[in-house]
Motif scaffolding. Structure first.
Motif, PDB file in Angstrom:
ATOM      1  N   ARG A   5      80.435  52.641  49.094  1.00 38.38           N
ATOM      2  CA  ARG A   5      79.301  53.105  49.911  1.00 38.38           C
ATOM      3  C   ARG A   5      79.583  54.480  50.490  1.00 38.38           C
ATOM      4  N   THR A   6      80.803  54.685  51.005  1.00 37.74           N
ATOM      5  CA  THR A   6      81.177  55.978  51.575  1.00 37.74           C
ATOM      6  C   THR A   6      81.163  57.057  50.505  1.00 37.74           C
ATOM      7  N   ALA A   9      77.600  57.837  49.623  1.00 42.61           N
ATOM      8  CA  ALA A   9      76.963  58.599  50.698  1.00 42.61           C
ATOM      9  C   ALA A   9      77.434  60.040  50.695  1.00 42.61           C
ATOM     10  N   ARG A  73      69.248  64.538  54.674  1.00 43.76           N
ATOM     11  CA  ARG A  73      70.272  63.914  55.510  1.00 43.76           C
ATOM     12  C   ARG A  73      69.670  62.902  56.478  1.00 43.76           C
ATOM     13  N   ARG A  99      67.118  53.409  51.445  1.00 45.02           N
ATOM     14  CA  ARG A  99      68.184  54.426  51.472  1.00 45.02           C
ATOM     15  C   ARG A  99      69.097  54.198  52.678  1.00 45.02           C
ATOM     16  N   ARG A 100      68.523  53.802  53.790  1.00 40.49           N
ATOM     17  CA  ARG A 100      69.309  53.495  54.997  1.00 40.49           C
ATOM     18  C   ARG A 100      70.285  52.357  54.708  1.00 40.49           C
ATOM     19  N   LYS A 101      69.806  51.329  54.009  1.00 39.26           N
ATOM     20  CA  LYS A 101      70.655  50.170  53.684  1.00 39.26           C
ATOM     21  C   LYS A 101      71.749  50.519  52.682  1.00 39.26           C
ATOM     22  N   THR A 102      71.419  51.321  51.692  1.00 40.20           N
ATOM     23  CA  THR A 102      72.365  51.569  50.608  1.00 40.20           C
ATOM     24  C   THR A 102      73.402  52.646  50.918  1.00 40.20           C
ATOM     25  N   VAL A 103      73.025  53.702  51.634  1.00 46.99           N
ATOM     26  CA  VAL A 103      73.975  54.792  51.874  1.00 46.99           C
ATOM     27  C   VAL A 103      74.077  55.213  53.330  1.00 46.99           C
ATOM     28  N   GLY A 104      73.475  54.442  54.223  1.00 46.08           N
ATOM     29  CA  GLY A 104      73.582  54.790  55.639  1.00 46.08           C
ATOM     30  C   GLY A 104      72.748  55.989  56.048  1.00 46.08           C
ATOM     31  N   HIS A 105      71.677  56.254  55.308  1.00 47.82           N
ATOM     32  CA  HIS A 105      70.761  57.360  55.620  1.00 47.82           C
ATOM     33  C   HIS A 105      70.302  57.236  57.070  1.00 47.82           C
ATOM     34  N   LYS A 106      70.273  58.328  57.794  1.00 40.92           N
ATOM     35  CA  LYS A 106      69.855  58.332  59.201  1.00 40.92           C
ATOM     36  C   LYS A 106      68.327  58.296  59.286  1.00 40.92           C
TER      37      LYS A 106
END
Length: 176
Positions: A5-6, A9, A73, A99-106
């Protein structure tokens, strides 16, 4: 060792062509709050994607919005009275939250002249919009109706989820 995931991202951040993507109903905020916010972001040197500007007259706006969100971002979602009446906005919301769930999108929700509980519980104008969507979808063929009803449930879930996020509530300020 970085997690998948990191890594995903960080690799997506390296190819960001936008810093911010805006999702809004410009029917009721376009010439007021959204225009002011967009102009302020641009003046601050923040490269901002706004679907109404970038996708006007385009085909396949959903995939282009998805690409712009992937290249951003942060996403700012401006919830207003008309937001839920537009299938385009609800589709954008699904893209942003995925996108928030998959890569931590703000994600920064702005509740413009609506309360977060109105969004999450779908009351007021949100209830009216969903009643209209449901009525429209019920007229579809059986197979299409099942597909639309699944979409309605995904939209409901997304609105409940986003209403719980920390954001800005702008109910009593003139143009926010």
């Amino acid at each position: 060792m970085a997690s998948a995931r990191t890594q995903k991202a960080s690799s997506s951040m390296s190819r960001c062509s936008y810093q911010v993507s805006l999702s809004c109903s410009c029917k009721d905020t376009g010439r007021t709050f959204t225009d002011h916010l967009y102009a302020a972001l641009v003046r601050a040197g923040i490269h901002t994607f706004r679907a109404d500007d970038e996708l006007e007259g385009e085909e396949d706006t959903e995939s282009k919005f998805q690409q712009a969100t992937e290249e951003s971002r942060i996403s700012i979602i401006i919830f207003s009275k008309d937001y839920a009446s537009l299938e385009r906005c609800l589709g954008e919301l699904l893209i942003i939250l995925e996108r928030r769930k998959t890569v931590g999108h703000k994600v920064l929700p702005i509740f413009y002249k609506v309360d977060p509980s109105e969004v999450g519980k779908r009351t007021g104008s949100f209830a009216e919009a969903f009643a209209t969507h449901e009525e429209k979808f019920m007229a579809a063929t059986d197979e299409r109706k099942k597909e639309w009803m699944k979409k309605l449930e995904r939209w409901r879930t997304a609105l409940r989820e986003v209403a719980k996020l920390r954001g800005m509530v702008l109910q009593n300020q003139a143009d926010g």
